[in-house]
Scaffold this active site. Sequence first.
Site, short mmCIF file in Angstrom:
data_model
loop_
_atom_site.label_atom_id
_atom_site.label_comp_id
_atom_site.label_asym_id
_atom_site.label_seq_id
_atom_site.Cartn_x
_atom_site.Cartn_y
_atom_site.Cartn_z
N GLY A 193 27.52 44.00 29.89
CA GLY A 193 28.80 44.01 30.62
C GLY A 193 28.85 45.12 31.65
O GLY A 193 29.92 45.61 32.01
N ILE A 194 27.67 45.51 32.15
CA ILE A 194 27.62 46.66 33.09
C ILE A 194 28.31 46.35 34.41
O ILE A 194 28.76 47.26 35.11
CB ILE A 194 26.15 47.11 33.31
CG1 ILE A 194 26.10 48.48 34.01
CG2 ILE A 194 25.35 46.05 34.10
CD1 ILE A 194 24.73 49.11 34.02
N ASP B 228 34.78 48.30 32.87
CA ASP B 228 34.40 49.42 32.00
C ASP B 228 32.93 49.77 32.19
O ASP B 228 32.55 50.94 32.17
CB ASP B 228 34.64 49.07 30.53
CG ASP B 228 36.12 48.88 30.23
OD1 ASP B 228 36.94 49.05 31.16
OD2 ASP B 228 36.45 48.57 29.08
N ALA C 74 30.12 43.43 27.03
CA ALA C 74 30.20 42.10 27.63
C ALA C 74 31.13 41.19 26.84
O ALA C 74 31.24 41.28 25.62
CB ALA C 74 28.81 41.47 27.69
N SER D 117 39.14 45.33 20.72
CA SER D 117 40.38 45.17 21.48
C SER D 117 41.61 45.20 20.59
O SER D 117 41.57 44.74 19.44
CB SER D 117 40.32 43.81 22.20
OG SER D 117 41.60 43.41 22.60
N GLU E 90 43.86 43.25 20.78
CA GLU E 90 44.23 41.86 20.49
C GLU E 90 43.90 41.48 19.04
O GLU E 90 44.41 40.49 18.54
CB GLU E 90 43.51 40.90 21.44
CG GLU E 90 44.08 40.89 22.85
CD GLU E 90 45.44 40.19 22.96
OE1 GLU E 90 45.65 39.14 22.34
OE2 GLU E 90 46.29 40.73 23.70
N TYR F 24 40.84 34.80 21.84
CA TYR F 24 40.12 36.04 22.15
C TYR F 24 40.26 37.05 21.01
O TYR F 24 39.29 37.68 20.58
CB TYR F 24 40.67 36.64 23.46
CG TYR F 24 40.09 37.99 23.80
CD1 TYR F 24 38.78 38.12 24.25
CD2 TYR F 24 40.86 39.15 23.66
CE1 TYR F 24 38.26 39.37 24.56
CE2 TYR F 24 40.35 40.40 23.96
CZ TYR F 24 39.04 40.50 24.41
OH TYR F 24 38.52 41.73 24.71
N LYS G 192 37.32 38.62 18.65
CA LYS G 192 37.13 40.07 18.59
C LYS G 192 37.30 40.59 17.15
O LYS G 192 36.65 41.56 16.75
CB LYS G 192 38.12 40.78 19.52
CG LYS G 192 37.65 40.79 20.95
CD LYS G 192 36.43 41.71 21.09
CE LYS G 192 35.95 41.83 22.50
NZ LYS G 192 34.67 42.57 22.58
N HIS H 192 43.51 48.61 29.34
CA HIS H 192 43.18 49.73 30.23
C HIS H 192 42.85 49.18 31.61
O HIS H 192 42.13 48.22 31.76
CB HIS H 192 42.08 50.61 29.67
CG HIS H 192 40.93 49.85 29.09
ND1 HIS H 192 41.02 49.13 27.92
CD2 HIS H 192 39.66 49.70 29.53
CE1 HIS H 192 39.85 48.58 27.67
NE2 HIS H 192 39.01 48.89 28.63
P1 GDP Z 1 46.30 41.04 27.89
O1 GDP Z 1 47.08 42.05 27.08
O2 GDP Z 1 44.83 41.20 27.69
O3 GDP Z 1 46.79 39.67 27.68
O4 GDP Z 1 46.52 41.48 29.42
P2 GDP Z 1 47.18 40.72 30.67
O5 GDP Z 1 47.18 41.72 31.78
O6 GDP Z 1 46.49 39.43 30.94
O7 GDP Z 1 48.68 40.40 30.20
C1 GDP Z 1 49.56 41.42 29.86
C2 GDP Z 1 50.95 40.84 29.64
O8 GDP Z 1 51.47 40.35 30.88
C3 GDP Z 1 51.03 39.66 28.67
O9 GDP Z 1 52.19 39.83 27.86
C4 GDP Z 1 51.21 38.46 29.59
O10 GDP Z 1 51.90 37.35 28.97
C5 GDP Z 1 52.07 39.08 30.67
N1 GDP Z 1 52.07 38.30 31.91
C6 GDP Z 1 53.16 37.86 32.57
N2 GDP Z 1 52.82 37.15 33.65
C7 GDP Z 1 51.47 37.13 33.69
C8 GDP Z 1 50.52 36.56 34.61
O11 GDP Z 1 50.89 35.89 35.57
N3 GDP Z 1 49.21 36.77 34.34
C9 GDP Z 1 48.79 37.52 33.27
N4 GDP Z 1 47.48 37.72 33.07
N5 GDP Z 1 49.66 38.06 32.38
C10 GDP Z 1 50.99 37.88 32.60
#
Ligand code: GDP
Length: 330
Positions: free
Chosen positions: A8-9, A13, A86, A130, A132, A154, A158, A184
């Site tokens: 994942g270089i 990150d 990665a 993560s 998650e 995901y 993880k 991050h």
């Molecule tokens: P995640 O924590 O890995 O899911 O990081 P994200 O940056 O993809 O999403 C962070 C938060 O933003 C989550 O609660 C999403 O539901 C919310 N979110 C709201 N609108 C959007 C969007 O249009 N795109 C993404 N990626 N997230 C969104």
Amino acid sequence: MTSALITGITGQDGSYLTELLLAKGYQVHGIVRRSSSTVRQRLDHLTSDPDVYGSRLFLHYAELEDVTTVRRILQKTRPAEFYHLAGQSHVGTSFEVPESTCEFSGMGTLRLLEILRDLDNQPKFLHASSSEIFGRPQVSPQDESTPMNPVTPYGVAKAFATQMVRLYRESYGIFSCNAICFNHESPRRGESFVTRKITRSAARIRLGLQTELALGNLDGRRDWGFAGDYVDAMWRSLQAPTPNDYVIATGQVHSVREVLQMAFDEVELNWQDHVVIDPKFIRPADVELLVGDPSRARERLGWKPLQDLATTIRQMVRADLEITRKELAS
Ligand code: GDP
């Protein structure tokens, strides 16, 4: 010269970790998928430097599922440290491609652990896990002992990988660690993550390239840190005398709305005039609130986050203004 190998270089990150390790005098090897050749920009400043590329930084081509090739790279490079970053890291996308997400992030990690198990010179192993994995946790904030309860493909993948890293540590004595990273961000964040989507759109709206920004759940709240700080925690994890798991987080929570406010303040616009809600971006299941307790990393690794979210968002907006201006000029 200490040598390190990174999967994942080419990611956010991976590029920050490469810079950190090179600055510490490491020789850095990266495993790159042949198909990722178009997304190398994050390393361009290093691969175009002849004093670095080919002398202290080397890229090796392999698909992670190609166990024989990965084993050969490990035998040839004999790294002291192996950072596994990665993965298909986009949570929203993982609902569309759950099988490949689990194959890559779950089984892919297990395959690397199996290779390590057979090696004579085992490197120390860091898995970028993560937040998650916690999904909808019963306790807040979450630490290393919080039960995993993932609610996204995901997160499930993880959780499997994280538990395997623990199992190989406990059963086979491998020096394997999980850096359980909360979100991050940085100017190198992928464009589909919400922070980058917002900063990029704020820049493009400011410069007249778009008028609207379509988003999903604005109430989503996250513990958002700075990627540069998090790769330092990964490195510190492998310098500790014994292997362990560490929650890497800031302990501070912000909402998507707050990120909108920070980004649009920087370009002196009202986000309310531009944001529309599109159900397409609302996930089948979303984590409402995740916040980490990084006490163990602070106490045992001497780590703490140095850059706050407002500073990171400001940096991201400025970088996106610059990219957009270049686009307009070309
Ligand atoms: P995640 O924590 O890995 O899911 O990081 P994200 O940056 O993809 O999403 C962070 C938060 O933003 C989550 O609660 C999403 O539901 C919310 N979110 C709201 N609108 C959007 C969007 O249009 N795109 C993404 N990626 N997230 C969104």
